[in-house]
Design an enzyme around this catalytic site. Structure first.
Site, PDB file in Angstrom:
ATOM      1  N   GLN A   1     -12.277   7.984  11.106  1.00 57.10           N
ATOM      2  CA  GLN A   1     -12.309   6.525  11.303  1.00 57.10           C
ATOM      3  C   GLN A   1     -13.405   6.076  12.274  1.00 57.10           C
ATOM      4  OE1 GLN A   1     -10.155   4.598   9.600  1.00 57.10           O
ATOM      5  NE2 GLN A   1      -9.008   6.341   8.801  1.00 57.10           N
TER       6      GLN A   1
ATOM      7  N   LYS B   1       0.878  -1.178   0.000  1.00 61.32           N
ATOM      8  CA  LYS B   1       0.000   0.000   0.000  1.00 61.32           C
ATOM      9  C   LYS B   1       0.904   1.212   0.000  1.00 61.32           C
ATOM     10  CE  LYS B   1      -2.449   1.673   3.575  1.00 61.32           C
ATOM     11  NZ  LYS B   1      -3.567   1.833   4.514  1.00 61.32           N
TER      12      LYS B   1
ATOM     13  N   ASP C   1      -0.365   4.754  15.674  1.00 60.29           N
ATOM     14  CA  ASP C   1       0.265   4.034  14.563  1.00 60.29           C
ATOM     15  C   ASP C   1       1.573   4.701  14.145  1.00 60.29           C
ATOM     16  OD1 ASP C   1      -0.771   6.351  13.521  1.00 60.29           O
ATOM     17  OD2 ASP C   1      -1.839   5.392  11.868  1.00 60.29           O
TER      18      ASP C   1
ATOM     19  N   GLY D   1      -3.800  -2.106  18.049  1.00 57.12           N
ATOM     20  CA  GLY D   1      -3.964  -2.255  16.592  1.00 57.12           C
ATOM     21  C   GLY D   1      -3.162  -1.198  15.850  1.00 57.12           C
TER      22      GLY D   1
ATOM     23  N   ASN E   1     -15.225  12.849  22.972  1.00 56.41           N
ATOM     24  CA  ASN E   1     -14.301  13.462  22.017  1.00 56.41           C
ATOM     25  C   ASN E   1     -13.825  14.782  22.582  1.00 56.41           C
ATOM     26  OD1 ASN E   1     -12.960  13.343  19.385  1.00 56.41           O
ATOM     27  ND2 ASN E   1     -14.158  15.170  18.906  1.00 56.41           N
TER      28      ASN E   1
ATOM     29  N   LYS F   1       2.952   8.740  19.265  1.00 52.70           N
ATOM     30  CA  LYS F   1       1.511   8.824  19.548  1.00 52.70           C
ATOM     31  C   LYS F   1       1.176   7.961  20.766  1.00 52.70           C
ATOM     32  CE  LYS F   1      -0.587   9.691  15.009  1.00 52.70           C
ATOM     33  NZ  LYS F   1      -1.343   9.044  13.922  1.00 52.70           N
TER      34      LYS F   1
ATOM     35  N   SER G   1      -5.797  10.925  17.238  1.00 52.74           N
ATOM     36  CA  SER G   1      -4.415  11.201  16.808  1.00 52.74           C
ATOM     37  C   SER G   1      -3.593  11.744  17.963  1.00 52.74           C
ATOM     38  CB  SER G   1      -4.416  12.249  15.694  1.00 52.74           C
ATOM     39  OG  SER G   1      -5.397  11.973  14.764  1.00 52.74           O
TER      40      SER G   1
ATOM     41  N   GLY H   1      -5.725   4.178  17.393  1.00 53.96           N
ATOM     42  CA  GLY H   1      -5.211   5.435  16.845  1.00 53.96           C
ATOM     43  C   GLY H   1      -3.695   5.511  16.767  1.00 53.96           C
TER      44      GLY H   1
HETATM   45  P1  NAD Z   1      -9.094  12.508  12.141  1.00 52.56           P
HETATM   46  O1  NAD Z   1      -8.085  13.558  11.932  1.00 52.56           O
HETATM   47  O2  NAD Z   1     -10.294  12.453  11.277  1.00 52.56           O
HETATM   48  O3  NAD Z   1      -9.628  12.597  13.682  1.00 52.56           O
HETATM   49  C1  NAD Z   1      -8.724  12.720  14.744  1.00 52.56           C
HETATM   50  C2  NAD Z   1      -9.414  12.438  16.062  1.00 52.56           C
HETATM   51  O4  NAD Z   1      -8.430  12.516  17.103  1.00 52.56           O
HETATM   52  C3  NAD Z   1     -10.489  13.467  16.426  1.00 52.56           C
HETATM   53  O5  NAD Z   1     -11.527  12.810  17.136  1.00 52.56           O
HETATM   54  C4  NAD Z   1      -9.736  14.434  17.366  1.00 52.56           C
HETATM   55  O6  NAD Z   1     -10.588  15.088  18.265  1.00 52.56           O
HETATM   56  C5  NAD Z   1      -8.848  13.429  18.087  1.00 52.56           C
HETATM   57  N1  NAD Z   1      -7.657  14.031  18.692  1.00 52.56           N
HETATM   58  C6  NAD Z   1      -6.608  14.570  18.049  1.00 52.56           C
HETATM   59  N2  NAD Z   1      -5.677  14.989  18.946  1.00 52.56           N
HETATM   60  C7  NAD Z   1      -6.173  14.700  20.166  1.00 52.56           C
HETATM   61  C8  NAD Z   1      -5.696  14.881  21.485  1.00 52.56           C
HETATM   62  N3  NAD Z   1      -4.513  15.448  21.737  1.00 52.56           N
HETATM   63  N4  NAD Z   1      -6.463  14.466  22.515  1.00 52.56           N
HETATM   64  C9  NAD Z   1      -7.661  13.888  22.282  1.00 52.56           C
HETATM   65  N5  NAD Z   1      -8.164  13.670  21.057  1.00 52.56           N
HETATM   66  C10 NAD Z   1      -7.431  14.087  20.017  1.00 52.56           C
HETATM   67  O7  NAD Z   1      -8.308  11.130  12.131  1.00 52.56           O
HETATM   68  P2  NAD Z   1      -8.859   9.671  11.764  1.00 52.56           P
HETATM   69  O8  NAD Z   1      -8.741   9.461  10.311  1.00 52.56           O
HETATM   70  O9  NAD Z   1     -10.152   9.419  12.428  1.00 52.56           O
HETATM   71  O10 NAD Z   1      -7.699   8.788  12.430  1.00 52.56           O
HETATM   72  C11 NAD Z   1      -7.568   8.718  13.830  1.00 52.56           C
HETATM   73  C12 NAD Z   1      -6.238   8.079  14.161  1.00 52.56           C
HETATM   74  O11 NAD Z   1      -6.225   6.728  13.695  1.00 52.56           O
HETATM   75  C13 NAD Z   1      -5.020   8.746  13.514  1.00 52.56           C
HETATM   76  O12 NAD Z   1      -4.005   8.840  14.480  1.00 52.56           O
HETATM   77  C14 NAD Z   1      -4.613   7.792  12.411  1.00 52.56           C
HETATM   78  O13 NAD Z   1      -3.245   7.875  12.109  1.00 52.56           O
HETATM   79  C15 NAD Z   1      -4.981   6.481  13.059  1.00 52.56           C
HETATM   80  N6  NAD Z   1      -5.164   5.362  12.127  1.00 52.56           N
HETATM   81  C16 NAD Z   1      -4.744   4.149  12.541  1.00 52.56           C
HETATM   82  C17 NAD Z   1      -4.894   3.055  11.710  1.00 52.56           C
HETATM   83  C18 NAD Z   1      -4.458   1.712  12.186  1.00 52.56           C
HETATM   84  O14 NAD Z   1      -4.438   0.770  11.380  1.00 52.56           O
HETATM   85  N7  NAD Z   1      -4.162   1.526  13.439  1.00 52.56           N
HETATM   86  C19 NAD Z   1      -5.473   3.210  10.443  1.00 52.56           C
HETATM   87  C20 NAD Z   1      -5.948   4.465  10.068  1.00 52.56           C
HETATM   88  C21 NAD Z   1      -5.794   5.554  10.925  1.00 52.56           C
END
Ligand code: NAD
Length: 321
Positions: free
Chosen positions: A138, A67, A222, A292, A159, A226, A199, A220
């Site tokens: 997500q 990917k 990853d 995860g 949130n 973080k 994030s 979250g």
């Molecule tokens: P997004 O930017 O749409 O949303 C981010 C979320 O994190 C929001 O709810 C925001 O309020 C919250 N947030 C950010 N900083 C924060 C903090 N300091 N304290 C509390 N909440 C906080 O992102 P998304 O697309 O929903 O992705 C969320 C996370 O999942 C990202 O970190 C992304 O990298 C991760 N992710 C992981 C995988 C995996 O396979 N594990 C796959 C995709 C995304």
């Protein structure tokens, strides 16, 4: 070579098919018939973008590929999704490119499927309350996939900006689940299963906020640095993951390992539970935590399922390559 564009994905893949593909590849990883190659992720010094590859080979399913993608923060202003990814599958016998598949929706589905697989194998059977921490892109995918795994009655959600939870409320109520916006203390006190999908770079959920018997899917974290939950929680919990190498370097376990609250040898691959080589949850009081981190093999597995379905339905676009 088969092309499945992003716009065609929604009609070709379901949460159930993603669940099956991810469960199978986790099992294959634990059985050592599938392995991920080292992840590349670089700030490219252009458009503030982070770009990289996740790749691997599943010898059992013969899924070979990568990917390619990353994060372009300026995309929203251009009407595009900030996260952009594309999956490339190669013929394991010849190395020829077999398929190019849009990877944006697939990423959300395979990530949600990973949490759902962890809930299916590790949460208490009688789980009724689902807690969601986070309300970004997500979160709704997570809610839909996880809600299908247990007879949940209610969703409690938190949130950082509570007003952004309205989208999750709609999804929960659409699934027939009651929905409540709560504090983190109340979320931990009520939830049987908790999904964290933010994030954040600092722990949001404390070790004492989670009650015995809870299953957490921490999705979250990853990237190096973080963190969503207190490292002490990993010391209290039995920790499962998709891949141990990623868990200890870019997952939640990176902090608990550094703090010496968790030993490397105590982290279990979820695939070992799926394969029956680890019993999984051992009591109703145990806290189980799935770290995860997201592996390339998940992407290849769901992309291969999409290609098979596109061919089966006669909607695949084939080009000479
Ligand atoms: P997004 O930017 O749409 O949303 C981010 C979320 O994190 C929001 O709810 C925001 O309020 C919250 N947030 C950010 N900083 C924060 C903090 N300091 N304290 C509390 N909440 C906080 O992102 P998304 O697309 O929903 O992705 C969320 C996370 O999942 C990202 O970190 C992304 O990298 C991760 N992710 C992981 C995988 C995996 O396979 N594990 C796959 C995709 C995304």
């Amino acid at each position: 070579m088969i092309i499945v564009p992003e716009a065609a994905i929604a009609n070709l893949v379901t949460p159930e098919a993603s669940f099956a593909a991810v469960e199978k590849v986790f099992a294959s990883m634990a059985a050592k018939s599938a392995y991920n190659f080292p992840v590349i992720r670089e700030a490219i010094g252009h458009a503030d973008a982070l770009y990289g590859f996740k790749s691997g080979f599943d010898r059992a399913a013969l899924n070979l590929g990568l990917k390619s993608g990353g994060y372009w923060p300026g995309n929203a202003d251009k009407g595009l999704t900030n996260h952009q990814s594309t999956v490339f599958l190669f013929d394991a016998d010849t190395g020829r490119c077999r398929a190019v598949v849009g990877g944006n929706l697939l990423t959300a589905l395979r990530t949600a499927a990973a949490a759902a697989v962890s809930v299916a194998h590790l949460a208490r059977r009688d789980a009724k309350v689902l807690g969601i921490v986070g309300a970004g892109h997500q979160a709704a995918f997570q809610l839909r996939a996880v809600a299908a795994q247990r007879p949940f009655e209610r969703v409690v959600a938190w949130n950082r900006s509570p007003e952004k939870l309205s989208g999750l409320r709609e999804v929960a109520e659409g699934l027939g689940l009651a929905f409540e916006t709560v504090s983190l203390d109340d979320l931990g006190a009520q939830a049987d299963v908790i999904v964290t999908i933010t994030s954040s770079f600092d722990a949001i959920l404390g070790a004492d906020q989670v009650r015995p018997g809870t299953h957490l899917a921490c999705m979250g974290t990853d990237t190096k640095g973080k963190q969503e939950v207190d490292a002490a929680l990993l010391g209290r919990a039995t920790v499962f993951t998709d891949e141990i190498a990623q868990s200890t370097t870019i997952g939640e376990a990176q902090h608990a390992i550094a703090d010496l609250t968790l030993r490397l040898e105590d982290i279990v691959e979820l695939g070992a539970v799926i394969n029956g080589d680890h019993p999984g949850r051992s009591s109703d009081d145990e806290i189980t935590l799935f770290d995860g981190t997201g592996v390339g093999l998940q992407d290849l597995a769901v992309a291969a399922a999409v290609v098979d379905l596109a061919v089966e339905r006669g909607v695949a676009t084939e080009v000479e390559f």
